[in-house]
Design a protein around this motif. Structure first.
Motif, PDB file in Angstrom:
ATOM      1  N   ILE A   1       0.871  -1.168   0.000  1.00  0.00           N
ATOM      2  CA  ILE A   1       0.000   0.000   0.000  1.00  0.00           C
ATOM      3  C   ILE A   1       0.909   1.219   0.000  1.00  0.00           C
ATOM      4  CG2 ILE A   1      -1.719   1.311   1.271  1.00  0.00           C
ATOM      5  CD1 ILE A   1      -2.804  -1.338   2.300  1.00  0.00           C
ATOM      6  N   LEU A   2       0.776   2.037  -1.045  1.00  0.00           N
ATOM      7  CA  LEU A   2       1.574   3.247  -1.183  1.00  0.00           C
ATOM      8  C   LEU A   2       0.689   4.442  -0.883  1.00  0.00           C
ATOM      9  CD1 LEU A   2       3.104   1.091  -2.869  1.00  0.00           C
ATOM     10  CD2 LEU A   2       3.793   2.928  -4.367  1.00  0.00           C
ATOM     11  N   THR A   3       1.122   5.290   0.043  1.00  0.00           N
ATOM     12  CA  THR A   3       0.399   6.501   0.395  1.00  0.00           C
ATOM     13  C   THR A   3       1.290   7.692   0.057  1.00  0.00           C
ATOM     14  OG1 THR A   3      -0.656   5.317   2.225  1.00  0.00           O
ATOM     15  CG2 THR A   3      -0.794   7.726   2.245  1.00  0.00           C
ATOM     16  N   ALA A   4       0.793   8.601  -0.756  1.00  0.00           N
ATOM     17  CA  ALA A   4       1.576   9.763  -1.175  1.00  0.00           C
ATOM     18  C   ALA A   4       1.854  10.662   0.029  1.00  0.00           C
ATOM     19  CB  ALA A   4       0.845  10.537  -2.255  1.00  0.00           C
ATOM     20  N   LYS A   5       3.144  10.955   0.263  1.00  0.00           N
ATOM     21  CA  LYS A   5       3.536  11.829   1.371  1.00  0.00           C
ATOM     22  C   LYS A   5       3.341  13.297   1.023  1.00  0.00           C
ATOM     23  CE  LYS A   5       7.271   8.956   3.205  1.00  0.00           C
ATOM     24  NZ  LYS A   5       8.730   8.939   3.433  1.00  0.00           N
TER      25      LYS A   5
ATOM     26  N   ASN B   1       1.525  14.880 -17.086  1.00  0.00           N
ATOM     27  CA  ASN B   1       0.074  15.042 -16.938  1.00  0.00           C
ATOM     28  C   ASN B   1      -0.476  14.293 -15.732  1.00  0.00           C
ATOM     29  OD1 ASN B   1      -0.039  16.588 -19.256  1.00  0.00           O
ATOM     30  ND2 ASN B   1      -0.346  14.821 -20.576  1.00  0.00           N
ATOM     31  N   THR B   2       0.401  13.663 -14.970  1.00  0.00           N
ATOM     32  CA  THR B   2      -0.021  12.857 -13.827  1.00  0.00           C
ATOM     33  C   THR B   2       0.069  13.677 -12.542  1.00  0.00           C
ATOM     34  OG1 THR B   2       0.771  10.860 -14.897  1.00  0.00           O
ATOM     35  CG2 THR B   2       0.477  10.770 -12.527  1.00  0.00           C
ATOM     36  N   HIS B   3      -0.971  13.592 -11.733  1.00  0.00           N
ATOM     37  CA  HIS B   3      -0.959  14.291 -10.454  1.00  0.00           C
ATOM     38  C   HIS B   3      -1.573  13.394  -9.376  1.00  0.00           C
ATOM     39  CE1 HIS B   3      -0.933  17.594  -7.615  1.00  0.00           C
ATOM     40  NE2 HIS B   3      -2.151  17.239  -7.274  1.00  0.00           N
TER      41      HIS B   3
ATOM     42  N   LEU C   1      -2.489   3.948  -3.193  1.00  0.00           N
ATOM     43  CA  LEU C   1      -2.442   3.001  -4.309  1.00  0.00           C
ATOM     44  C   LEU C   1      -2.108   1.625  -3.760  1.00  0.00           C
ATOM     45  CD1 LEU C   1      -0.188   5.069  -6.719  1.00  0.00           C
ATOM     46  CD2 LEU C   1      -2.656   4.872  -6.826  1.00  0.00           C
ATOM     47  N   THR C   2      -2.680   0.591  -4.358  1.00  0.00           N
ATOM     48  CA  THR C   2      -2.332  -0.778  -4.009  1.00  0.00           C
ATOM     49  C   THR C   2      -1.548  -1.364  -5.169  1.00  0.00           C
ATOM     50  OG1 THR C   2      -4.335  -0.993  -2.691  1.00  0.00           O
ATOM     51  CG2 THR C   2      -3.236  -3.025  -3.343  1.00  0.00           C
TER      52      THR C   2
ATOM     53  N   GLN D   1       1.610  -1.432 -12.926  1.00  0.00           N
ATOM     54  CA  GLN D   1       0.703  -1.281 -11.782  1.00  0.00           C
ATOM     55  C   GLN D   1       0.207   0.161 -11.659  1.00  0.00           C
ATOM     56  OE1 GLN D   1      -0.402  -3.643  -9.270  1.00  0.00           O
ATOM     57  NE2 GLN D   1       0.141  -4.984 -10.966  1.00  0.00           N
ATOM     58  N   PHE D   2       1.105   1.130 -11.862  1.00  0.00           N
ATOM     59  CA  PHE D   2       0.688   2.535 -11.842  1.00  0.00           C
ATOM     60  C   PHE D   2      -0.310   2.808 -12.972  1.00  0.00           C
ATOM     61  CE2 PHE D   2       4.573   3.522  -9.278  1.00  0.00           C
ATOM     62  CZ  PHE D   2       3.934   4.224  -8.269  1.00  0.00           C
ATOM     63  N   GLU D   3      -0.040   2.273 -14.171  1.00  0.00           N
ATOM     64  CA  GLU D   3      -0.948   2.479 -15.292  1.00  0.00           C
ATOM     65  C   GLU D   3      -2.319   1.868 -15.017  1.00  0.00           C
ATOM     66  OE1 GLU D   3       1.154   1.001 -18.713  1.00  0.00           O
ATOM     67  OE2 GLU D   3       2.427   2.786 -18.817  1.00  0.00           O
ATOM     68  N   ALA D   4      -2.358   0.747 -14.315  1.00  0.00           N
ATOM     69  CA  ALA D   4      -3.635   0.136 -13.942  1.00  0.00           C
ATOM     70  C   ALA D   4      -4.432   1.046 -13.007  1.00  0.00           C
ATOM     71  CB  ALA D   4      -3.402  -1.215 -13.280  1.00  0.00           C
ATOM     72  N   ASN D   5      -3.719   1.909 -12.289  1.00  0.00           N
ATOM     73  CA  ASN D   5      -4.363   2.878 -11.392  1.00  0.00           C
ATOM     74  C   ASN D   5      -4.579   4.227 -12.070  1.00  0.00           C
ATOM     75  OD1 ASN D   5      -4.693   1.701  -8.596  1.00  0.00           O
ATOM     76  ND2 ASN D   5      -2.582   1.124  -9.032  1.00  0.00           N
TER      77      ASN D   5
END
Length: 78
Positions: free
Chosen positions: A5-9, A16-18, A25-26, A52-56
Protein backbone atom coordinates in the motif's frame (compact mmCIF):
# COMPACT_ATOMS: atom_id res chain seq x y z
CA UNK A 1 3.09 -12.35 -4.52
CA UNK A 2 3.83 -9.23 -2.54
CA UNK A 3 1.23 -6.52 -2.09
CA UNK A 4 2.08 -3.00 -0.99
CA UNK A 5 0.00 0.00 0.00
CA UNK A 6 1.57 3.25 -1.18
CA UNK A 7 0.40 6.50 0.39
CA UNK A 8 1.58 9.76 -1.17
CA UNK A 9 3.54 11.83 1.37
CA UNK A 10 3.30 15.00 -0.74
CA UNK A 11 1.57 16.23 -3.87
CA UNK A 12 3.24 14.54 -6.85
CA UNK A 13 3.13 15.95 -10.37
CA UNK A 14 4.91 14.26 -13.28
CA UNK A 15 3.85 15.43 -16.73
CA UNK A 16 0.07 15.04 -16.94
CA UNK A 17 -0.02 12.86 -13.83
CA UNK A 18 -0.96 14.29 -10.45
CA UNK A 19 -1.39 12.62 -7.08
CA UNK A 20 -2.59 14.49 -4.03
CA UNK A 21 -1.01 14.09 -0.62
CA UNK A 22 -2.72 11.13 1.06
CA UNK A 23 -3.75 9.35 -2.16
CA UNK A 24 -3.48 5.57 -1.69
CA UNK A 25 -2.44 3.00 -4.31
CA UNK A 26 -2.33 -0.78 -4.01
CA UNK A 27 0.57 -2.38 -5.89
CA UNK A 28 1.07 -6.13 -6.37
CA UNK A 29 4.40 -7.63 -7.43
CA UNK A 30 4.48 -11.32 -8.39
CA UNK A 31 8.06 -11.91 -7.25
CA UNK A 32 9.73 -13.20 -4.12
CA UNK A 33 12.10 -11.07 -2.06
CA UNK A 34 10.47 -7.72 -2.75
CA UNK A 35 10.32 -5.46 0.29
CA UNK A 36 9.35 -1.82 0.85
CA UNK A 37 13.06 -0.99 0.83
CA UNK A 38 13.87 -2.44 -2.59
CA UNK A 39 10.52 -1.97 -4.34
CA UNK A 40 11.71 1.12 -6.24
CA UNK A 41 15.45 0.43 -6.26
CA UNK A 42 15.59 -2.85 -8.20
CA UNK A 43 15.60 -2.24 -11.95
CA UNK A 44 13.65 -5.45 -12.65
CA UNK A 45 10.76 -4.11 -10.52
CA UNK A 46 10.39 -0.87 -12.49
CA UNK A 47 8.49 -2.26 -15.52
CA UNK A 48 6.15 -4.11 -13.16
CA UNK A 49 5.61 -0.95 -11.12
CA UNK A 50 4.94 1.01 -14.29
CA UNK A 51 2.18 -1.44 -15.29
CA UNK A 52 0.70 -1.28 -11.78
CA UNK A 53 0.69 2.53 -11.84
CA UNK A 54 -0.95 2.48 -15.29
CA UNK A 55 -3.64 0.14 -13.94
CA UNK A 56 -4.36 2.88 -11.39
CA UNK A 57 -4.55 5.54 -14.15
CA UNK A 58 -1.10 7.00 -13.51
CA UNK A 59 1.18 7.23 -16.55
CA UNK A 60 4.90 7.95 -16.72
CA UNK A 61 7.16 8.61 -19.72
CA UNK A 62 9.75 6.00 -18.70
CA UNK A 63 10.80 3.68 -15.89
CA UNK A 64 13.41 6.13 -14.55
CA UNK A 65 10.66 8.53 -13.48
CA UNK A 66 9.31 5.79 -11.23
CA UNK A 67 12.71 5.10 -9.64
CA UNK A 68 12.87 8.61 -8.19
CA UNK A 69 9.45 8.37 -6.50
CA UNK A 70 10.76 6.21 -3.64
CA UNK A 71 10.82 9.04 -1.09
CA UNK A 72 7.42 10.31 -2.18
CA UNK A 73 5.45 7.39 -0.73
CA UNK A 74 4.91 5.78 2.63
CA UNK A 75 5.17 2.07 1.73
CA UNK A 76 3.57 -0.70 3.78
CA UNK A 77 3.68 -4.38 2.91
CA UNK A 78 0.35 -6.15 3.38
Amino acid sequence: MSTFILTAKTDITRGNTHLNKGDVLTISIAKLGVSPYNLFSKDENLPILRKQFEANGIYFKNDNEIKYLFGSFDIKKV
